[in-house]
Write a protein that holds these residues in place. Structure first.
Motif, PDB file in Angstrom:
ATOM      1  N   CYS A 201      70.299  63.417  18.686  1.00 35.96           N
ATOM      2  CA  CYS A 201      70.874  64.739  18.953  1.00 35.96           C
ATOM      3  C   CYS A 201      69.801  65.756  19.366  1.00 35.96           C
ATOM      4  O   CYS A 201      68.706  65.787  18.808  1.00 35.96           O
ATOM      5  CB  CYS A 201      71.604  65.175  17.690  1.00 35.96           C
ATOM      6  N   THR A 202      70.121  66.585  20.358  1.00 37.07           N
ATOM      7  CA  THR A 202      69.151  67.600  20.811  1.00 37.07           C
ATOM      8  C   THR A 202      69.621  69.018  20.484  1.00 37.07           C
ATOM      9  O   THR A 202      68.964  69.987  20.846  1.00 37.07           O
ATOM     10  CB  THR A 202      68.917  67.484  22.335  1.00 37.07           C
ATOM     11  N   ASN A 203      70.770  69.143  19.836  1.00 34.10           N
ATOM     12  CA  ASN A 203      71.243  70.485  19.447  1.00 34.10           C
ATOM     13  C   ASN A 203      70.318  71.069  18.388  1.00 34.10           C
ATOM     14  O   ASN A 203      69.641  70.344  17.675  1.00 34.10           O
ATOM     15  CB  ASN A 203      72.658  70.403  18.862  1.00 34.10           C
ATOM     16  N   ARG A 204      70.362  72.396  18.244  1.00 32.98           N
ATOM     17  CA  ARG A 204      69.512  73.038  17.230  1.00 32.98           C
ATOM     18  C   ARG A 204      70.008  72.685  15.817  1.00 32.98           C
ATOM     19  O   ARG A 204      69.221  72.523  14.894  1.00 32.98           O
ATOM     20  CB  ARG A 204      69.551  74.564  17.449  1.00 32.98           C
ATOM     21  N   VAL A 205      71.333  72.556  15.692  1.00 27.87           N
ATOM     22  CA  VAL A 205      71.939  72.363  14.363  1.00 27.87           C
ATOM     23  C   VAL A 205      72.824  71.107  14.346  1.00 27.87           C
ATOM     24  O   VAL A 205      73.560  70.865  15.299  1.00 27.87           O
ATOM     25  CB  VAL A 205      72.815  73.592  13.994  1.00 27.87           C
ATOM     26  N   ILE A 206      72.720  70.345  13.259  1.00 28.61           N
ATOM     27  CA  ILE A 206      73.672  69.240  13.015  1.00 28.61           C
ATOM     28  C   ILE A 206      74.534  69.669  11.830  1.00 28.61           C
ATOM     29  O   ILE A 206      74.007  69.964  10.756  1.00 28.61           O
ATOM     30  CB  ILE A 206      72.948  67.922  12.663  1.00 28.61           C
ATOM     31  N   VAL A 207      75.858  69.730  12.041  1.00 29.37           N
ATOM     32  CA  VAL A 207      76.774  69.992  10.917  1.00 29.37           C
ATOM     33  C   VAL A 207      77.358  68.647  10.550  1.00 29.37           C
ATOM     34  O   VAL A 207      78.023  68.010  11.380  1.00 29.37           O
ATOM     35  CB  VAL A 207      77.918  70.947  11.306  1.00 29.37           C
ATOM     36  N   PHE A 208      77.119  68.204   9.325  1.00 25.16           N
ATOM     37  CA  PHE A 208      77.558  66.877   8.926  1.00 25.16           C
ATOM     38  C   PHE A 208      78.780  66.968   8.028  1.00 25.16           C
ATOM     39  O   PHE A 208      78.685  67.404   6.884  1.00 25.16           O
ATOM     40  CB  PHE A 208      76.427  66.112   8.220  1.00 25.16           C
ATOM     41  N   ALA A 209      79.939  66.560   8.565  1.00 22.31           N
ATOM     42  CA  ALA A 209      81.157  66.495   7.759  1.00 22.31           C
ATOM     43  C   ALA A 209      81.286  65.059   7.259  1.00 22.31           C
ATOM     44  O   ALA A 209      81.854  64.191   7.914  1.00 22.31           O
ATOM     45  CB  ALA A 209      82.362  66.912   8.578  1.00 22.31           C
ATOM     46  N   GLY A 210      80.671  64.840   6.116  1.00 22.13           N
ATOM     47  CA  GLY A 210      80.656  63.518   5.497  1.00 22.13           C
ATOM     48  C   GLY A 210      80.152  63.750   4.090  1.00 22.13           C
ATOM     49  O   GLY A 210      80.419  64.796   3.497  1.00 22.13           O
ATOM     50  N   VAL A 211      79.394  62.804   3.555  1.00 25.64           N
ATOM     51  CA  VAL A 211      78.837  63.004   2.210  1.00 25.64           C
ATOM     52  C   VAL A 211      77.318  63.159   2.298  1.00 25.64           C
ATOM     53  O   VAL A 211      76.715  62.954   3.352  1.00 25.64           O
ATOM     54  CB  VAL A 211      79.275  61.888   1.235  1.00 25.64           C
ATOM     55  N   LYS A 212      76.724  63.520   1.144  1.00 26.35           N
ATOM     56  CA  LYS A 212      75.329  63.970   1.172  1.00 26.35           C
ATOM     57  C   LYS A 212      74.360  62.907   1.705  1.00 26.35           C
ATOM     58  O   LYS A 212      73.453  63.232   2.469  1.00 26.35           O
ATOM     59  CB  LYS A 212      74.921  64.418  -0.243  1.00 26.35           C
ATOM     60  N   PHE A 213      74.558  61.637   1.323  1.00 29.40           N
ATOM     61  CA  PHE A 213      73.586  60.636   1.795  1.00 29.40           C
ATOM     62  C   PHE A 213      73.616  60.536   3.322  1.00 29.40           C
ATOM     63  O   PHE A 213      72.605  60.208   3.947  1.00 29.40           O
ATOM     64  CB  PHE A 213      73.792  59.266   1.116  1.00 29.40           C
ATOM     65  N   MET A 214      74.750  60.840   3.934  1.00 28.50           N
ATOM     66  CA  MET A 214      74.854  60.776   5.403  1.00 28.50           C
ATOM     67  C   MET A 214      74.104  61.951   6.037  1.00 28.50           C
ATOM     68  O   MET A 214      73.386  61.780   7.029  1.00 28.50           O
ATOM     69  CB  MET A 214      76.324  60.799   5.834  1.00 28.50           C
ATOM     70  N   ALA A 215      74.268  63.137   5.462  1.00 30.20           N
ATOM     71  CA  ALA A 215      73.560  64.317   5.986  1.00 30.20           C
ATOM     72  C   ALA A 215      72.053  64.167   5.758  1.00 30.20           C
ATOM     73  O   ALA A 215      71.236  64.530   6.616  1.00 30.20           O
ATOM     74  CB  ALA A 215      74.096  65.574   5.309  1.00 30.20           C
ATOM     75  N   GLU A 216      71.681  63.593   4.610  1.00 27.95           N
ATOM     76  CA  GLU A 216      70.247  63.360   4.347  1.00 27.95           C
ATOM     77  C   GLU A 216      69.672  62.369   5.354  1.00 27.95           C
ATOM     78  O   GLU A 216      68.546  62.535   5.835  1.00 27.95           O
ATOM     79  CB  GLU A 216      70.051  62.830   2.918  1.00 27.95           C
ATOM     80  N   THR A 217      70.453  61.339   5.681  1.00 22.91           N
ATOM     81  CA  THR A 217      70.000  60.356   6.679  1.00 22.91           C
ATOM     82  C   THR A 217      69.745  61.046   8.017  1.00 22.91           C
ATOM     83  O   THR A 217      68.751  60.772   8.701  1.00 22.91           O
ATOM     84  CB  THR A 217      71.058  59.236   6.829  1.00 22.91           C
ATOM     85  N   ALA A 218      70.655  61.971   8.392  1.00 22.17           N
ATOM     86  CA  ALA A 218      70.479  62.715   9.652  1.00 22.17           C
ATOM     87  C   ALA A 218      69.163  63.494   9.618  1.00 22.17           C
ATOM     88  O   ALA A 218      68.409  63.503  10.601  1.00 22.17           O
ATOM     89  CB  ALA A 218      71.665  63.657   9.864  1.00 22.17           C
ATOM     90  N   LYS A 219      68.859  64.113   8.487  1.00 21.71           N
ATOM     91  CA  LYS A 219      67.622  64.899   8.375  1.00 21.71           C
ATOM     92  C   LYS A 219      66.386  63.992   8.427  1.00 21.71           C
ATOM     93  O   LYS A 219      65.391  64.324   9.064  1.00 21.71           O
ATOM     94  CB  LYS A 219      67.643  65.706   7.062  1.00 21.71           C
ATOM     95  N   ILE A 220      66.470  62.853   7.759  1.00 24.96           N
ATOM     96  CA  ILE A 220      65.332  61.922   7.757  1.00 24.96           C
ATOM     97  C   ILE A 220      65.031  61.475   9.198  1.00 24.96           C
ATOM     98  O   ILE A 220      63.882  61.419   9.619  1.00 24.96           O
ATOM     99  CB  ILE A 220      65.629  60.676   6.864  1.00 24.96           C
ATOM    100  N   LEU A 221      66.107  61.188   9.956  1.00 26.87           N
ATOM    101  CA  LEU A 221      65.925  60.651  11.308  1.00 26.87           C
ATOM    102  C   LEU A 221      65.589  61.721  12.337  1.00 26.87           C
ATOM    103  O   LEU A 221      64.993  61.428  13.368  1.00 26.87           O
ATOM    104  CB  LEU A 221      67.210  59.915  11.744  1.00 26.87           C
ATOM    105  N   ASN A 222      65.983  62.957  12.066  1.00 24.70           N
ATOM    106  CA  ASN A 222      65.803  64.010  13.074  1.00 24.70           C
ATOM    107  C   ASN A 222      65.380  65.319  12.383  1.00 24.70           C
ATOM    108  O   ASN A 222      66.147  66.284  12.335  1.00 24.70           O
ATOM    109  CB  ASN A 222      67.119  64.180  13.855  1.00 24.70           C
ATOM    110  N   PRO A 223      64.153  65.365  11.851  1.00 22.21           N
ATOM    111  CA  PRO A 223      63.744  66.478  10.992  1.00 22.21           C
ATOM    112  C   PRO A 223      63.599  67.823  11.704  1.00 22.21           C
ATOM    113  O   PRO A 223      63.596  68.868  11.052  1.00 22.21           O
ATOM    114  CB  PRO A 223      62.382  66.022  10.444  1.00 22.21           C
TER     115      PRO A 223
END
Ligand code: 13P
Ligand code: SF4
Length: 309
Positions: A51-73
């Motif tokens: 993803c190249t957007n400034r913000v990722i809004v994750f509608a899921g559960v916390k481990f999924m949003a954390e995974t997004a942050k780990i992969l795209n800090p």
């Protein structure tokens, strides 16, 4: 007076904040319909990584949003409710997992993505239900394996691959409540229907399944099968995506212990249109993590991403 429509307001905020909305199939249907990408945990991790957007809004559960942050800090990652956890992640605390792992020296640690960032950091390779079989098969046959935290997925993989694995004894609160007696009764009433199930279900349930797979593979299978009706043994949110994708087919929710097809994940359902709107408006709550922890969790996730490409 103009009455504001929450769907329009969410779309407006997404544009204004340069935000991409990633949603899991277990989200409520209105959130699914607003998503830029709807998917299973692997597809959403892959979307988050590129993803190249400034913000990722994750509608899921916390481990999924954390995974997004780990992969795209470099992106700001927010989710509607930080309390949206997962019984598998919550049932595998990192200190206990570290002690368990120490009992099995020489084992490669394959961990299901449904776990905390701390547990990922203690792992060798992460997997999801989409790629778990491929990942287990990629490990040399003489290499012992420890698998955590879902014992049902673990047992399913042992049967599929013939690999003996040490299993952490975790379960999902939604998938462990499907009831065999009620399922048999429902099958008898719907003789033409196929049973399709997520591998987090207990073995006694999986024995009745015509097809077993991740949320996206269940969705794809329902379109390819000759059957016209399906008993769906997973969280009920996927029924919306199935009915939208295959309107000529019938989807029946499998019964749980109370005999009802109300198989909602209480964590996934913490996200609502209201807190999604608030999250986009305030860009909070945000996922943050210590950089050295992130890097330790990134290594096993990158191994998974390479093996799933
Ligand atoms: P999927 O990997 O199929 O999206 O499953 C995630 C999950 O939490 C299942 O309960
Ligand atoms: Fe976790 Fe189960 Fe909810 Fe999936 S359905 S997020 S495994 S508690």
């Amino acid at each position: 007076m103009k009455v504001l429509d929450i769907h329009d307001e969410i779309r407006r905020l997404k544009r204004e904040r340069d935000a991409i909305l990633l949603a899991h199939y277990y989200q409520e249907s209105e959130i699914q319909d607003l998503a830029d990408h709807l998917g299973d945990s692997l597809a959403l991790a892959q979307q988050a990584a590129k993803c190249t957007n400034r913000v990722i809004v994750f509608a899921g559960v916390k481990f999924m949003a954390e995974t997004a942050k780990i992969l795209n800090p470099a992106r700001t990652v927010v989710m509607p409710d930080l309390e949206a956890g997962c019984s598998l992640a919550d049932g595998c605390p990192a200190p206990d997992f570290a002690a368990f792992k120490a009992r099995y020296p020489g084992h490669v640690v394959v961990t299901y993505i449904n776990c905390s960032t701390e547990v990922k950091a203690l792992s060798d390779i992460i997997c999801t239900s989409s790629n778990a079989e491929k990942i287990i098969r990629s490990i040399p046959r003489d290499q012992p394996i420890l698998f955590a935290p879902d014992k049902n997925l673990g047992r399913f993989l042992v049967q599929k691959t013939g690999r003996d694995m040490v299993l952490w004894p975790g379960t999902c609160i939604v998938h462990e409540t499907f009831n065999e007696r009620h399922l048999i009764r429902l099958k008898t009433r719907n003789p033409g229907a196929e049973v399709i199930a997520h591998p987090e279900c207990d073995e006694v349930i999986l024995r009745h399944a015509n097809f077993i797979g991740s949320t996206s593979s269940l969705l794809a299978y329902a379109g390819k099968s000759r059957a016209k009706a399906f008993i769906v043994v997973t969280e009920g949110g996927i029924l919306h995506a199935m009915r939208k994708a295959w309107p000529d087919r019938e989807f029946i929710a499998a019964p749980n212990d109370s005999g009802c097809g109300c198989n909602e994940c209480p964590h996934m359902k913490r996200n609502t249109l209201d807190n999604l709107y608030a999250c986009l408006d305030r860009l909070a709550p945000e996922i943050t993590m210590d950089e050295s922890l992130r890097l330790r969790a990134l290594a096993p996730l990158e191994r998974m991403m390479q093996l799933s490409a």
